[in-house]
Design a protein around this motif. Structure first.
Motif, short mmCIF file in Angstrom:
data_model
loop_
_atom_site.label_atom_id
_atom_site.label_comp_id
_atom_site.label_asym_id
_atom_site.label_seq_id
_atom_site.Cartn_x
_atom_site.Cartn_y
_atom_site.Cartn_z
N ASP A 91 53.24 43.69 26.40
CA ASP A 91 53.45 44.05 27.79
C ASP A 91 54.39 43.02 28.42
O ASP A 91 53.99 41.91 28.72
N SER A 129 51.12 49.39 31.93
CA SER A 129 50.09 48.54 31.34
C SER A 129 48.85 49.35 31.01
O SER A 129 48.17 49.11 30.01
N ALA A 163 50.40 44.31 37.77
CA ALA A 163 50.92 42.94 37.84
C ALA A 163 52.00 42.82 38.91
O ALA A 163 52.02 41.86 39.70
N GLU A 223 50.34 41.13 29.95
CA GLU A 223 51.38 40.60 30.84
C GLU A 223 50.99 39.22 31.35
O GLU A 223 51.85 38.41 31.65
MG MG Z 1 51.94 46.13 34.08
#
Ligand code: MG
Ligand code: ATP
Ligand code: ATP
Ligand code: MG
Lengths: 641, 650
Positions: free
Chosen positions: A516, A396, B549, A437
């Motif tokens: 993403d 990312s 994430a 994301e």
């Molecule tokens: Mg990521």
């Protein structure tokens, strides 16, 4: 968990010049300079009128009434009435102009702070809590407004009154007058001391107010998590601690103000007492007539109010000064990602879309180790490159460098040969369509959410983008595209949010797509539909995707494996799957053989340590087409073996 | 639908990449710019699906509702003041003492001049010393009383603010998820910051001016009546005007301040939301349009504040006019009576002097009234929130869960539910999950899987039917007990700012470091956490922005592990993980949660395959139910999904 405070310059409070930051707001006063003069004139005239009214009334009583002169009564009575009306009118004028200039100035500063905040890069916003910023543009600004509209004015008025009265007193009786004038010394010392202490308390209170706002903001955002774990009592305790800190500072501030205000009362009173004793003695010695003494004392009594109110005014001024510090602190942070002086704009039709990472390195500010190290990567025009890697390897981060949300710390990224830093930010970001994301949606209409970056998009564009992302469900919402999406899109299902974000990214055919993990929240069936549609778009768009699933890799012409901040292998999916164990470990759907826990650095003939040679390995022409099904069984066999 | 499209389009939005203006220019430009029309603002925000959006239910626009709200906010104020009534009494006592001491000062001075100079000439310094002593005593009393009063009133005020702040915050926590979705976080923030600040303004200043002013007005009124009743009667003629003016101000300013509260809330909503999504804002070059929207709400706030300030700018001089005219009238009337011989000059002079003292405090009173109006508007908003009853309420008499290990049976009995009245999401859902079973829930996006999860975690109550845990209706369970038994890892996980350890410990606040580490280790998060600069003490920053994430999901997962509930509900809890990590998590799930009930929602069928049972949800109903391998073998929805998934793997 105390809210992490500003992070940055904690208290750069310029002790030597506490008012410097307040003074820096003067450009905002400039448009109101004329008004301010009017205001001051009206205020002075109003004070004059209010002093004149009782004098005239006194004259009426002493003159016409005592002399039984009805005509004089009417004349002077009329004058008293006129003066009274004039006084009210002047007050009206003062307050009226004051209100428009002060709120106008407040709004102007607020708009500029907001504009500035929008220019600061995401890195800044990661570190600064929104609650802190919010308390600066609301509470701190209103403190400044109050100071500029009342405190400052009364400071001037009171100082003028003080000086005038003292001069009169000195003329009346130099020795006693000097005594009264000398009382300014303790007053000054008290003010200075008070100002110093209050400065600290006021800053603390404002910071704590920001912390409380931050706590509230966090609670609002984490509400579902809080509910899910039933952590209401813990959060309430945490908030209680913040609120109590605010309370304690408030009480301490109140105590400080109480002490000083009382002293500001005491000093003139004591002076009065000394004047009384000295004056009486002088009168007893015949150095002063009793009439003079009475006049002196009455005049001196006029000083009480201006001195008494000094406490409030200083407090107000200090609060305004620290509020100004807090706002200027934000305004002083220069945006790190801005247009270069000679930046150029690229027109969409002129862009082929060759994206090259040239020894790109990146580390987050303050982080000890770089996240990306000497990345060399070329994405040919129209090619789709998938980025694969374990959690937290920097995928990312790499994507965020393309729309320059973060700035490379080493090397460069070029688009069609232009260093991204030589492009106008707005032009670059117009060329790049991004899906994060986490689908970032706002509580506004679906239409606004979709056309976030392309307000010029028409209905057909939107329809096409929605169709591509399989997001036609929006037409079935109660008000169609005009329906307001809940905050952060939380009134939609996870997959619906993600499809909207995807539609937004592809809307208007950007030259470069940066996605993403764009299909992570979709079910298999929908994913297949989106993939089919997306493949059509990707055929002539340069794209960089982050992918966690083997199913999504099918979209890509080539895949790059990111490990510990480096690209360790590039090639087609099937080649990598066959030759690179590390790749297999990250992406294969089947449980690996028992040993396969740590991913070994890739090696082998097809592992390409990036560089210019890569373009040869990965066919730039659409690859996903006919060869893919044939390759299927082979690959399966490879993985399973 | 096309009509809807047409309404959202904003024709004046130019596509140009308008550069964001430089500091020092925008604001002043916007401040002077004609205000933009409300319709555009409405269009930008879109139409809310709930007509009650943007306000608490108590805040209807009808006059009766407003009156009710006012009454409620007064009651709230009384309620807040009640515990402090003794301290308030003490404060008023101190204030009176201070005032008495302050009044005696000038009197003593005059006394000294009249009575002490004579004896002093005669060589007797006794009276002067006595008066000087009395004067010093008065000054010191004034000092002490004033200091005491100010400190005490600050304490009372701050205590009230603290209580109010905690009360409102606590109430916000109790209100349901549905309420918050409607009300928005920005509005909640605005209630707890900006509205409380405007109450603080009243508390900080004002109260002493109220008491002093009231005191002097009353005493002066008494003196006036005693001096000359007919003249006092003339003075009383001013009262109807004062009353009328005050009533006008009260009405006008109540509305005006209410509007400022609403305007500032909108401003905060926009501010908070746009900065929260700053990445999207910048990536999509939304800045110019955001700036325009901000300028509009900012200008709205400016205009409403200006309106309110202008009201007081009219009211306060208005009172001055009444006072000064009354002085003139009294002067004229009294003068003629003196001329006619009906009255002594001295009395008139004294009367006029006192009259001035009568009207002077009215100014302060009007200031106080203004702060009160502003604070009341804010208090109304808070009272509206406090008045809101939680839609998902805790039972008055909770039923305890049956004791014993290995429980956690879940049952949905013909549950129907919809977020809106007209759009049911689930209809007549029946589902029985025996204790200890791991159930996977699959289905197309938007089918209602998360809704099932949210009903089980009691974020919402079903419209019809019931949800049971171990035979107890969730509505009869105490909140703390329910939360101990059922934990939901939501699709949108949230990390609080603080350290990694603190975030994991959120699952079980009493857990020690070893337990935290064990939970992290169990799901394979330990390695990455140890690699962070400060290990478990690394600050994750705003919303966990310091982590990737997948790392965030791992931390959220560790949190759920640590909580160790009877029933674990996982809503796409591994969607952002890479495949090996996901597998690790699954392995942990299989071992640690073997005897727990688990409801797992996942699109990745790899996750599903390890479940005991699969449910396929579509259109709000369960369309297939059975063990994964059997369903995969049959010829149904799941088999089709499964085939597609297998095919997609390569
Ligand atoms: Mg990521
Ligand atoms: N703001 C930040 N400051 C410091 N370190 C950060 C920051 N954001 C991310 N990191 C670290 O940088 C690394 C890369 O993060 P990134 O989000 O790019 O990972 P990723 O490859 O996208 O992972 P995932 O698959 O989980 O999304 C992570 O180890 C993370 O902890
Ligand atoms: N808070 C809400 N308010 C209004 N409607 C909602 C809300 N949450 C979900 N919905 C709607 O209810 C339906 C079911 O949503 P739900 O989140 O349960 O779907 P899901 O099966 O979890 O889908 P996904 O796989 O995409 O997460 C969707 O049409 C969604 O738009
Ligand atoms: Mg869902």
């Amino acid at each position: 968990m105390p809210a992490e405070s500003d992070g940055d310059p904690a208290h750069p409070a310029d002790r030597a010049r506490p008012l410097r930051n307040l003074w820096r707001f003067r450009p905002y006063l400039r448009p109101y300079a004329a008004q301010f003069c009017w205001l001051l004139a009206a205020a002075l005239a109003g004070t004059g009128a209010s002093l004149a009214v009782p004098l005239v009334v006194q004259r009426v009583v002493d003159g016409p009434i005592a002399r039984h002169d009805p005509a004089g009564l009417v004349r002077l009575g009329g004058l008293a009435l006129l003066l009274g009306l004039a006084e009210a009118l002047l007050v009206f004028i003062r307050r009226w102009t004051q209100s428009s200039s002060s709120v106008g100035m407040e709004a102007a500063i607020r708009a500029d702070v907001y504009a500035h905040l929008q220019r600061l890069p995401p890195g800044f916003h990661d570190r600064w809590q929104t609650g802190q910023l919010l308390s600066r543009v609301t509470n701190d600004l209103s403190v400044i407004r109050r100071f500029l509209s009342f405190g400052l004015l009364f400071l001037v008025l009171n100082l003028v009154t003080y000086a005038a009265v003292v001069v009169l007193l000195i003329r009346l009786h130099p020795a006693l007058g000097a005594l009264v004038a000398a009382s300014a010394v303790p007053l000054f010392l008290i003010s200075r001391r008070f100002g110093r202490y209050y400065h600290g308390a006021s800053r603390r209170m404002q910071d704590q107010r920001g912390d409380v706002a931050t706590l509230v903001e966090e609670t609002a955002q984490g509400l579902r998590t809080m509910k899910a774990y039933g952590r209401g009592p813990e959060l309430a305790t945490r908030f209680g601690a913040g609120a109590r800190a605010l309370h304690d500072t408030g009480v301490a501030k109140g105590r400080l103000l109480a002490r000083t205000s009382a002293l500001f009362d005491l000093v003139p009173n004591l002076t009065l007492g000394v004047v009384l004793v000295a004056g009486a003695t002088a009168a007893a010695r015949g150095a002063l007539t009793i009439g003079e003494l009475v006049a002196f004392v009455s005049l001196q009594l006029m000083l009480t109010w201006p001195v008494q109110s000094l406490g409030w005014i200083i407090a107000n001024g200090q609060e305004a000064a620290t509020a100004a510090d807090r706002i200027q602190e934000v305004l002083d942070i220069r945006p790190s990602i801005v247009d270069a002086p000679d930046a150029v704009a690229l027109a969409r039709p002129a862009v082929c879309g060759r994206l090259v990472f040239d020894r790109v390195s990146f580390h987050y500010p303050g982080a000890p180790t770089p996240v990306l190290r000497e990345i060399d990567l070329t994405v040919e025009p129209g090619e789709t490159l998938a980025l694969v890697g374990a959690t937290g390897t920097g995928k990312s981060t790499l994507l965020s460098l393309v729309p320059r949300l973060h700035e490379v710390t080493g090397g460069r990224i070029t688009l069609d040969g232009h260093d991204l830093r030589e492009l106008r930010l707005s032009s670059l970001r117009r060329l790049v369509g991004v899906a994060f994301e986490e689908p970032t949606l706002f509580s506004m209409s679906v239409w606004e959410n979709l056309t976030l970056g392309r307000p010029d998009a028409d209905e057909d564009d939107v329809r096409a983008a929605l169709a591509l992302a399989q997001a036609d469900f929006v037409y079935k919402l109660p008000w169609g595209l005009a329906t307001r999406v809940g905050e952060q899109g939380l009134t939609l299902s996870g997959g619906q949010r993600q499809r909207l974000a995807l539609a937004r990214a592809v809307l208007g055919r950007p030259a470069l797509l940066v996605l993403d993990d764009p299909l992570s929240a979709l079910d298999v069936h929908t994913e297949a539909l989106v993939e089919t549609a997306l493949r059509r778009v990707l055929r002539d768009t340069t794209a960089l995707l982050v992918v966690h699933r083997p199913s999504t890799v099918a979209l890509a012409d080539r895949v790059a494996l990111l490990e510990r901040g480096r690209i360790t292998a590039i090639g087609t999916h099937s080649r990598l799957l066959a030759d690179v164990p590390a790749y297999r470990a990250v992406l294969s759907a089947e449980p690996p053989t028992p040993s396969g826990a740590p991913t070994a650095p890739a090696a082998g003939p097809t592992t390409l340590h990036a560089g210019p040679a890569t373009s040869g390995a990965g066919p730039a022409t659409p690859y996903a087409g006919p060869t893919r099904p044939a390759a299927g069984p082979d690959e399966r066999g490879l993985v399973l073996s | 639908m096309t009509a809807a499209d047409a309404t959202v389009r904003s024709p004046e939005d130019e596509p140009a990449d308008e550069p964001v203006s430089r500091p020092g220019t925008t604001g002043r430009g916007t401040a002077g710019r004609p205000t933009r029309t409300a319709p555009d603002l409405d269009r930008w925000r879109g139409r809310a699906t709930d007509p009650e959006a943007d306000r608490s239910r108590a805040e209807e626009a009808t006059p009766e509702a407003l009156a009710r709200l006012r009454a409620r906010s007064r009651a709230l104020l009384r309620d807040l003041l009640r515990p402090h009534r003794h301290r308030l009494g003490a404060a008023v006592g101190l204030l009176l003492a201070q005032n008495a001491a302050a009044m005696s000062g000038p009197y003593l001075v005059m006394l000294g001049i009249d009575r002490a100079i004579g004896p002093l000439r005669a060589g007797d310094s006794g009276p002067l010393v006595a008066i000087a002593g009395a004067f010093a005593a008065a000054a010191l009393t004034e000092y002490a009383a004033r200091r005491g009063f100010l400190a005490l009133s600050a304490r009372i005020g701050q205590a009230i603010l603290l209580e109010l702040r905690q009360r409102v915050y606590g109430h916000f926590l109790r209100l349901s998820v549905g309420f918050h979705e409607r009300y928005t976080s920005g509005r909640m923030i605005s209630r707890l910051t900006s509205d409380l600040d405007s109450i603080a303004e009243l508390v900080d200043g004002g109260v002493d001016s109220l008491v002093l002013a009231a005191l002097s007005i009353l005493s002066v009124a008494g003196i006036l009546l005693w001096l000359d009743p007919p003249l006092a009667a003339v003075t009383l003629l001013a009262f109807p005007f004062l009353f009328w003016l005050s009533r006008w101000f009260a009405r006008a300013s109540a509305g005006a301040y209410r509007r400022t509260r609403e305007a500032v809330a909108l401003l905060i909503v926009h501010f908070v939301e746009s900065l929260r999504g700053i990445r999207a804002v910048q990536a999509y070059r939304r800045e110019p349009r955001n700036q325009r929207i901000f300028a509009a709400v900012n200008d709205d706030y400016r205009r409403t504040s200006l309106h309110a300030f202008r009201l007081i700018a009219t009211y306060s001089p208005g009172i001055k006019v009444i006072g000064n005219v009354t002085v003139a009238v009294v002067l004229g009337y009294g003068g003629t009576r003196v001329l006619g011989g009906g009255m002594e000059v001295g009395v008139l002079a004294a009367f006029l002097l006192y009259l001035r003292r009568f009207f002077e405090p009215m100014q302060e009173l009007s200031q106080f009234y203004n702060s009160l109006q502003s604070a009341t508007a804010a208090l109304e908003k808070l009272a509206g929130v406090l008045d809101e009853r939680p839609a998902v309420a805790e039972p008055a008499r909770p039923t305890p869960l049956p004791a014993g290990p290995g429980r956690g049976a879940v049952e949905f009995r013909s549950v129907s539910f919809g977020y809106r009245a007209d759009g049911p999401v689930l209809t007549g859902l029946d589902l029985t999950v025996p204790a200890g079973q791991t159930v996977a829930l699959v289905g197309p996006t938007g089918a209602g899987k998360s809704t099932v999860a949210k009903l089980l975690a009691r974020f919402h109550d079903p419209d019809a039917g019931t949800v049971h845990l171990d035979g107890v209706d969730l509505r009869d369970l105490a909140d703390a007990e329910l939360r101990r038994a059922v934990v939901l890892v939501t699709q949108e996980n949230h990390l609080f700012s603080g350290s990694v350890a603190e975030n994991i410990r959120f699952g079980r606040p009493g857990a020690d470091d070893a337990a935290v580490r064990a939970a992290a280790r169990a799901i394979g998060a330990h390695d990455f956490i140890s690699a962070l600069p400060d290990g478990y003490d690394t600050q994750v920053r705003r919303r966990g922005g310091r982590l990737s994430a997948g790392q965030r999901q791992l931390v959220a997962f560790a949190r759920a592990f640590l909580a160790d509930p009877r029933v674990l509900v996982l809503d796409e809890a591994t969607s952002s993980l890479d495949v090996p990590t996901e597998r690790l998590v699954q392995r942990a799930l299989a071992t640690v949660l073997r005897d727990r009930t688990a409801l797992v929602i996942a699109h990745r069928l790899s996750t599903v395959e390890t479940a005991d049972r699969v449910l396929v949800l579509d259109g709000g109903r369960i369309v297939e139910d059975g063990p994964p391998d059997r369903l995969a073998g049959a010829d149904g929805r799941y088999a089709a999904l499964h085939r597609q998934w297998r095919d997609s793997l390569h």
